[in-house]
Design an enzyme around this catalytic site. Structure first.
Site, PDB file in Angstrom:
ATOM      1  N   LYS A 195     -81.580 -42.711 -57.806  1.00 27.70           N
ATOM      2  CA  LYS A 195     -82.611 -42.080 -58.629  1.00 27.70           C
ATOM      3  C   LYS A 195     -82.608 -42.754 -59.996  1.00 27.70           C
ATOM      4  O   LYS A 195     -81.596 -42.775 -60.699  1.00 27.70           O
ATOM      5  CB  LYS A 195     -82.332 -40.583 -58.760  1.00 27.70           C
ATOM      6  CG  LYS A 195     -83.286 -39.910 -59.734  1.00 27.70           C
ATOM      7  CD  LYS A 195     -83.172 -38.400 -59.709  1.00 27.70           C
ATOM      8  CE  LYS A 195     -84.033 -37.794 -60.805  1.00 27.70           C
ATOM      9  NZ  LYS A 195     -83.986 -36.336 -60.811  1.00 27.70           N
ATOM     10  N   LYS A 248     -85.752 -42.933 -55.160  1.00 33.89           N
ATOM     11  CA  LYS A 248     -86.753 -42.252 -55.982  1.00 33.89           C
ATOM     12  C   LYS A 248     -86.909 -42.967 -57.309  1.00 33.89           C
ATOM     13  O   LYS A 248     -85.885 -43.249 -57.927  1.00 33.89           O
ATOM     14  CB  LYS A 248     -86.273 -40.813 -56.211  1.00 33.89           C
ATOM     15  CG  LYS A 248     -87.121 -40.031 -57.180  1.00 33.89           C
ATOM     16  CD  LYS A 248     -86.508 -38.683 -57.441  1.00 33.89           C
ATOM     17  CE  LYS A 248     -87.325 -38.000 -58.518  1.00 33.89           C
ATOM     18  NZ  LYS A 248     -86.675 -36.868 -59.078  1.00 33.89           N
TER      19      LYS A 248
END
Ligand code: PBG
Length: 328
Positions: A195, A248
């Protein structure tokens, strides 16, 4: 003139043939829809930064369930907007916290829904960071205890799966241990493994009221110059017991989705985040793009790169496009 024997165009003649030779096959089963549950009553409010997305208070969740059933989407990822925040983010693990209330309500409304919860503190802390502070830094190891407590309280309220998004070191192991010790060895962990500290989260932070009050998240989320480091994060999450890995954002990180798919055997999720959705919406509203086409093409790019699971604000529209055979 050279005699043309090899003609790739032969396989592009007509929809029936093109659909037969498609390389990427997708299904609504792979879609996850992010949902924002707001504490209070009678809240059904469009989110200004995410046109077409809504805040739902627990009593308004029947509207959501209807939408999901109509679209044939069965998996949701829940985020909470608590009425009160404090430096410790204590509303995150309260038995009657907003996500916990939402879980119980959704389970009642439709027992067949698969309920995944985002495990993080930024929506619950008054300073907006993803953990507890020590001075102006997020204290990694103290935060681990809290995250484990949050994950457990979600499982106790009926979560089928938990998804830690905080990016603290060691959170998957801490959550796994806590769940196992408390009777939830069967609750899987979908780790937000790679992330990034991304500007694409802007609209989400407006939607969730979770922008940091000072500084930014670069001391815990990843530097987007780095790709090998993403593989290290994935490998650590595998070791710590993650069941599903995630990259992500999605569209700007297709290289990492592809690489994670090659290197790891676990199911791989990609999160097409708020900024990706908001950009498409804004460009469509300005008459600059065909929204449906851009939505479909972007989603297929993420699957083609190697994602098995797509978390997206377009989940309902994509499910419909898949069912109609427009994609997949
Ligand atoms: C919570 C969290 C964020 C997102 C998912 N979980 C925001 C952030 O890290 O700042 C972003 C999702 C999106 O932009 O759609 N930590």
């Amino acid at each position: 003139m050279l005699h043309q024997t090899i003609r790739p165009r032969r396989l592009r003649a007509g929809d029936c043939l093109r659909r037969m030779v498609r390389e990427t096959r997708v299904s609504p089963d792979s879609l996850v829809y992010p949902v924002f549950i707001a504490e209070g009553e009678h809240i059904y409010r469009e989110i200004p930064s995410l046109p077409g997305q809504y805040h739902y208070s627990p009593d308004e969740l029947p509207r959501l369930v209807e939408k999901l059933q109509r679209a044939g989407v069965s998996r949701v990822l829940l985020f909470g907007l608590p009425a009160h925040k404090d430096p410790e983010g204590s509303a995150a693990w309260a038995e009657d916290g907003v996500v916990q209330q939402g879980l119980r309500r959704l389970r009642e409304l439709d027992p067949s829904l698969y309920l995944i919860t985002d495990v993080c503190m930024c929506e619950y802390t008054s300073h907006g960071h993803c953990g507890v502070l020590c001075g102006s830094e997020v204290d990694n190891d103290r935060t681990l205890e809290r995250l484990a407590q949050i994950a457990l309280s979600h499982a106790q309220a009926g979560a089928d799966m938990v998804a830690p998004s905080d990016m603290m070191d060691g959170r998957v192991a801490a959550i796994r241990e806590k769940l196992d010790q408390n009777g939830f060895p069967g609750v899987p962990i979908m780790a937000y493994s790679a992330k990034y500290a991304s500007s694409f989260y802007g609209p989400f932070r407006d939607a969730a009221g979770s922008a940091p009050a000072f500084g930014d998240r670069r001391a815990y989320q990843m530097d987007w110059h780095n790709g090998r480091e993403a593989m290290r994060e994935c490998a650590l999450d595998v070791q710590e017991g993650a069941d599903i890995l995630m990259v992500k954002p999605a569209l700007a990180y297709l290289d990492l989705i592809h690489e994670a798919r090659q290197r790891f055997d676990l199911p791989l999720a990609a999160y097409a985040v708020s900024g990706e959705y908001a950009m498409a919406k804004a460009a469509a509203a300005a008459g600059l793009i065909d929204e449906h086409g851009v939505m479909c093409e972007s989603a297929i790019a993420v699957y083609r790169a190697g994602a098995d699971i797509l978390i997206t604000y377009y989940a309902c529209e994509l499910a419909e496009a898949m069912r109609k055979g427009e994609i997949g």
